[in-house]
Scaffold this active site. Structure first.
Site, short mmCIF file in Angstrom:
data_model
loop_
_atom_site.label_atom_id
_atom_site.label_comp_id
_atom_site.label_asym_id
_atom_site.label_seq_id
_atom_site.Cartn_x
_atom_site.Cartn_y
_atom_site.Cartn_z
N SER A 281 -13.21 -2.78 -50.57
CA SER A 281 -14.31 -3.68 -50.93
C SER A 281 -14.98 -4.31 -49.71
O SER A 281 -14.32 -4.60 -48.71
CB SER A 281 -13.78 -4.81 -51.82
OG SER A 281 -13.20 -4.31 -53.00
N HIS A 368 -12.40 -9.74 -57.95
CA HIS A 368 -11.17 -8.96 -58.01
C HIS A 368 -9.93 -9.85 -58.16
O HIS A 368 -9.03 -9.53 -58.96
CB HIS A 368 -11.04 -8.07 -56.77
CG HIS A 368 -12.02 -6.94 -56.76
ND1 HIS A 368 -11.99 -5.93 -57.69
CD2 HIS A 368 -13.07 -6.67 -55.94
CE1 HIS A 368 -12.97 -5.08 -57.45
NE2 HIS A 368 -13.65 -5.50 -56.40
#
Length: 428
Positions: A281, A368
């Site tokens: 990410s 997340h």
């Protein structure tokens, strides 16, 4: 000029009148055709007129304060079911019923999403429209509940219209044409999207996955359209490397977390050899946070961490030379000093471990970690693109999804705790 003004005024009048008619008793019984009239007239408005229309909805379709107060007093005096139902009824803005009736028309769902997209663009400058947005989001949250959504794998055989939208809406790692897309849809790659029955040709949100032997530290091999494919017997890790929303009007409607979990479950059934579900990410906003040099006193950190934070900022000395000036001067992760690297990694660990649960924390981390993932690893030189260096000094993050622990991790994050690995903590 005068004629244009008259025509625009007429369009607005027709839209308002169609709206009134739709919300009338007659509109209740003949809603679909009247809703279509509102949609047809609304679509004749320019952006300024659409904002005027939102003001009309904000001013004319509020609950009656007197009715709400009376119902609240009745419920306070006698908190029974009947009084509660009446309070709920009178406190609901008539706008919500208007939107429900609009939704009955062919194309109504898409039109409401488009209305909200336009509304969101105006909201920062026009806070008086917040109640209109709240009503829209409330209903869209119900209509786009994951229970109503269908997950489909997007592959090279998918309709060209959908493939074009995947290219158009990829927001993390730009897709460089059809050859690039073809590589991202090879057997060692997957793309899954949510669709809604009322928008069957419109992907709402999609996630791209790489099936690999190990957890990657860099994104370049994942988006290299000339990279070699990996054989299925080597699949050990499913790496979520991009997730993109396709509908700006659905901002704030939770879908991505459910999509990732459904994809993980689907892949685990297809490939029992998969043991690890992880992301690679970006960290958008990290260098902005560094440049701001914010005080961490309000977060109540241990003195040693606060000292490390200040020491690391001193090494970077961003007050003397800003981050953008450093980039212009040729700063690059491959050529920076060991002290700068250590400082950036320490600051990134502090940013993600301690700042994420708070207001202003990193949006990707919030997504997340709030979804139950664990902060697993911070990767130096993970994204050497111009965008990656500008927004995060080239750093990227692996968030690990342990499917048996996501609920517990989610609950702990909601209570302000970030679950992280020893490898991350050692950077501080």
């Amino acid at each position: 000029m005068i004629l244009d003004k008259l025509i625009k005024a007429r369009h607005m009048t027709k839209t308002v009148n169609a709206t009134k008619k739709l919300l009338s008793e007659r509109g209740e019984s003949n809603g679909a055709s009247m809703a279509s009239d509102v949609i047809e007239n609304y679509n004749t408005l320019d952006d300024d007129q659409k904002n005027q229309y939102f003001h009309y909805l904000a001013e004319k379709f509020n609950p009656s304060p007197a009715d709400v107060l009376n119902a609240a007093q009745m419920y306070a005096e006698a908190p029974n079911a009947d009084n509660l139902v009446w309070l709920m009824k009178v406190s609901e803005a008539p706008r919500q019923e208007l939107l429900r009736r609009l939704n009955r028309a062919p194309g109504g769902t898409g039109m409401i999403i488009d209305m909200r997209r336009q509304l969101l663009k105006a909201l920062n400058r026009k806070p008086e429209l917040k109640a209109v947005d709240a009503d829209m989001q409330h209903l869209l949250n119900s209509w786009f509940n994951p229970g109503f959504l269908k997950m489909y794998q997007v592959d090279w055989k998918s309709p060209a219209e959908i493939l074009e939208k995947i290219i158009q809406h990829e927001a993390v790692h730009e897709i460089d044409g059809w050859d690039d897309l073809r590589r991202r849809l090879q057997p060692d790659r997957r793309c899954f999207a949510f669709f809604h029955p009322q928008l069957s040709e419109e992907p709402l949100i999609f996630v791209e996955v790489a099936l690999l032997p190990d957890i990657p530290a860099s994104v370049a091999p994942l988006v290299d359209k000339k990279s070699a494919t990996v054989e299925p017997n080597q699949f050990k890790c499913a790496i979520f490397y991009s997730i993109s929303n396709c509908q700006p009007g659905l901002r704030g409607v939770s879908m991505g977390n459910f999509l990732i979990k459904r994809v993980a479950e689907s892949l685990k059934k297809e490939f029992p050899s998969l043991k690890i579900f992880c992301t690679l990410s970006p960290i958008p906003g990290f260098t902005e946070w560094l440049s701001a040099g914010q005080s961490l006193g309000a977060i109540n950190l241990k003195p040693a961490i606060t000292e490390k934070y200040q020491q690391s900022l001193n090494v970077l000395d961003l007050k003397k030379t800003s981050w953008s000036e450093r980039i212009q001067a040729g700063w690059h992760p491959d050529t920076c000093s060991p002290k700068e690297r250590e400082a950036l990694e320490s600051l990134c660990a502090i940013y993600l471990m301690h700042y994420s649960p708070h207001r202003g924390g990193n949006s990707v981390a919030k997504f997340h970690l709030g979804n139950g993932a664990k902060l697993h690893r911070i990767n130096w030189a993970g994204d050497l693109s111009k965008k990656g260096i500008k927004q995060s000094a080239g750093l990227m993050v692996n968030y690990l999804y342990d499917l048996e622990k996501v609920e517990d991790n989610h609950e702990r994050f909601v209570n302000g705790e970030v679950i992280f690995s020893r490898a991350v903590s050692q950077l501080i």
